[in-house]
Design an enzyme around this catalytic site. Sequence first.
Site, PDB file in Angstrom:
ATOM      1  N   GLU A   1       0.819  -1.212   0.000  1.00 43.48           N
ATOM      2  CA  GLU A   1       0.000   0.000   0.000  1.00 43.48           C
ATOM      3  C   GLU A   1       0.852   1.261   0.000  1.00 43.48           C
ATOM      4  O   GLU A   1       0.554   2.227  -0.711  1.00 43.48           O
ATOM      5  CB  GLU A   1      -0.931   0.014   1.209  1.00 43.48           C
ATOM      6  CG  GLU A   1      -1.794   1.251   1.263  1.00 43.48           C
ATOM      7  CD  GLU A   1      -2.728   1.289   2.456  1.00 43.48           C
ATOM      8  OE1 GLU A   1      -3.685   2.080   2.422  1.00 43.48           O
ATOM      9  OE2 GLU A   1      -2.505   0.533   3.425  1.00 43.48           O
TER      10      GLU A   1
ATOM     11  N   ASP B 147      -0.493  -5.137   3.045  1.00 48.29           N
ATOM     12  CA  ASP B 147      -0.991  -3.947   3.734  1.00 48.29           C
ATOM     13  C   ASP B 147      -0.334  -3.931   5.113  1.00 48.29           C
ATOM     14  O   ASP B 147      -0.643  -4.761   5.958  1.00 48.29           O
ATOM     15  CB  ASP B 147      -2.512  -3.998   3.871  1.00 48.29           C
ATOM     16  CG  ASP B 147      -3.094  -2.674   4.326  1.00 48.29           C
ATOM     17  OD1 ASP B 147      -2.333  -1.836   4.863  1.00 48.29           O
ATOM     18  OD2 ASP B 147      -4.310  -2.450   4.151  1.00 48.29           O
TER      19      ASP B 147
ATOM     20  N   ILE C 135      -0.543  -1.829   7.656  1.00 48.63           N
ATOM     21  CA  ILE C 135      -1.511  -1.553   8.719  1.00 48.63           C
ATOM     22  C   ILE C 135      -2.880  -1.433   8.065  1.00 48.63           C
ATOM     23  O   ILE C 135      -3.211  -0.396   7.485  1.00 48.63           O
ATOM     24  CB  ILE C 135      -1.189  -0.258   9.494  1.00 48.63           C
ATOM     25  CG1 ILE C 135       0.194  -0.311  10.117  1.00 48.63           C
ATOM     26  CG2 ILE C 135      -2.251  -0.029  10.576  1.00 48.63           C
ATOM     27  CD1 ILE C 135       0.573   0.957  10.880  1.00 48.63           C
ATOM     28  N   ASP C 136      -3.667  -2.487   8.148  1.00 50.31           N
ATOM     29  CA  ASP C 136      -5.041  -2.431   7.659  1.00 50.31           C
ATOM     30  C   ASP C 136      -5.921  -2.027   8.835  1.00 50.31           C
ATOM     31  O   ASP C 136      -5.965  -2.729   9.846  1.00 50.31           O
ATOM     32  CB  ASP C 136      -5.482  -3.783   7.098  1.00 50.31           C
ATOM     33  CG  ASP C 136      -6.864  -3.710   6.471  1.00 50.31           C
ATOM     34  OD1 ASP C 136      -7.113  -2.714   5.766  1.00 50.31           O
ATOM     35  OD2 ASP C 136      -7.664  -4.617   6.682  1.00 50.31           O
TER      36      ASP C 136
ATOM     37  N   THR D 259      -6.036   1.693   9.499  1.00 55.11           N
ATOM     38  CA  THR D 259      -5.213   2.821   9.947  1.00 55.11           C
ATOM     39  C   THR D 259      -5.992   3.772  10.837  1.00 55.11           C
ATOM     40  O   THR D 259      -5.489   4.241  11.863  1.00 55.11           O
ATOM     41  CB  THR D 259      -4.647   3.585   8.730  1.00 55.11           C
ATOM     42  OG1 THR D 259      -3.874   2.689   7.940  1.00 55.11           O
ATOM     43  CG2 THR D 259      -3.766   4.729   9.182  1.00 55.11           C
TER      44      THR D 259
ATOM     45  N   ASP E  77      -5.855  -4.922   0.553  1.00 56.46           N
ATOM     46  CA  ASP E  77      -6.859  -5.075   1.608  1.00 56.46           C
ATOM     47  C   ASP E  77      -7.415  -6.491   1.677  1.00 56.46           C
ATOM     48  O   ASP E  77      -7.900  -6.913   2.732  1.00 56.46           O
ATOM     49  CB  ASP E  77      -8.033  -4.116   1.366  1.00 56.46           C
ATOM     50  CG  ASP E  77      -7.632  -2.654   1.414  1.00 56.46           C
ATOM     51  OD1 ASP E  77      -6.902  -2.269   2.339  1.00 56.46           O
ATOM     52  OD2 ASP E  77      -8.059  -1.898   0.520  1.00 56.46           O
TER      53      ASP E  77
END
Length: 261
Positions: free
Chosen positions: A36, A54, A56-57, A59, A197
């Site tokens: 990402e 990702d 940090i999915d 955020t 994601d």
Amino acid sequence: MSCDAADIVTEIDQAVELFIRTRLTKQYPNFAFIGEESYTTGETITSQPTFVVDPIDGTSNFVHGFPAVCVSIGLVIAESPTVGVVFSPFCDELWYAIKGQGAFTQRGSETPKHLPLSMTPLQGLESACIGIEWGSDREGPNFELNLKVFTTLARTTATGGRFVNSLRCTGSAAMTICRVAAGQQDAFWECGSWAWDVAAAWCILVEAGGLMVDGHPGDWDPAVDNRRYLAVRPAMSGKHEFVEDFWSVIGDDRTSYGPPC
């Protein structure tokens, strides 16, 4: 979100992605990598083995201290999700799968559990718990489609709605799809999300016996970077009927999605 908070989160996102990328590319130098934070417009998933990450999915959840936050690492081979690992550090909860070898979940040091945790028949929209997300596109046809679908799902049958049992917005597509894979939610629908994601959780969902189809009607075998997704939980019966029922809510509406801002 304040500018300072946004800057800090961006730095953490980038640092986590760099750590993951460094470790993976060192061990698998011939594999492609799409993350990402390092994504550039026009990058696509090809037939080359590709890590889709990702860092940090969730955020916004991270900023607010809400624990629905995870790291999502998927390996896509021949454009098919083949390995998926989703880890929630605050919940100490892990989901993982390898294509053809099943899907599992583990909390802390507990013994891993085979997914799904529940596989009762799907009874249709009216009894369903469905995950949704508003996304960041809050104007135009994409937003109007969200409003239409959410309203139809939520309102009573007396006014043309489907009056589903519950709608859930958790702020993390990866974690929600893992909940669907476990059988803890019946479905997840989002148009506008990205391959990072969903790639890891997609593998977990399919290995658990669930379905991932297009968020728009008609496509039972969408591309990983399709940007429109409907995930349906494993069930003894009723999955395909559920998909058709959900697609009927969308009807002939179509939306499109451009590159990220």
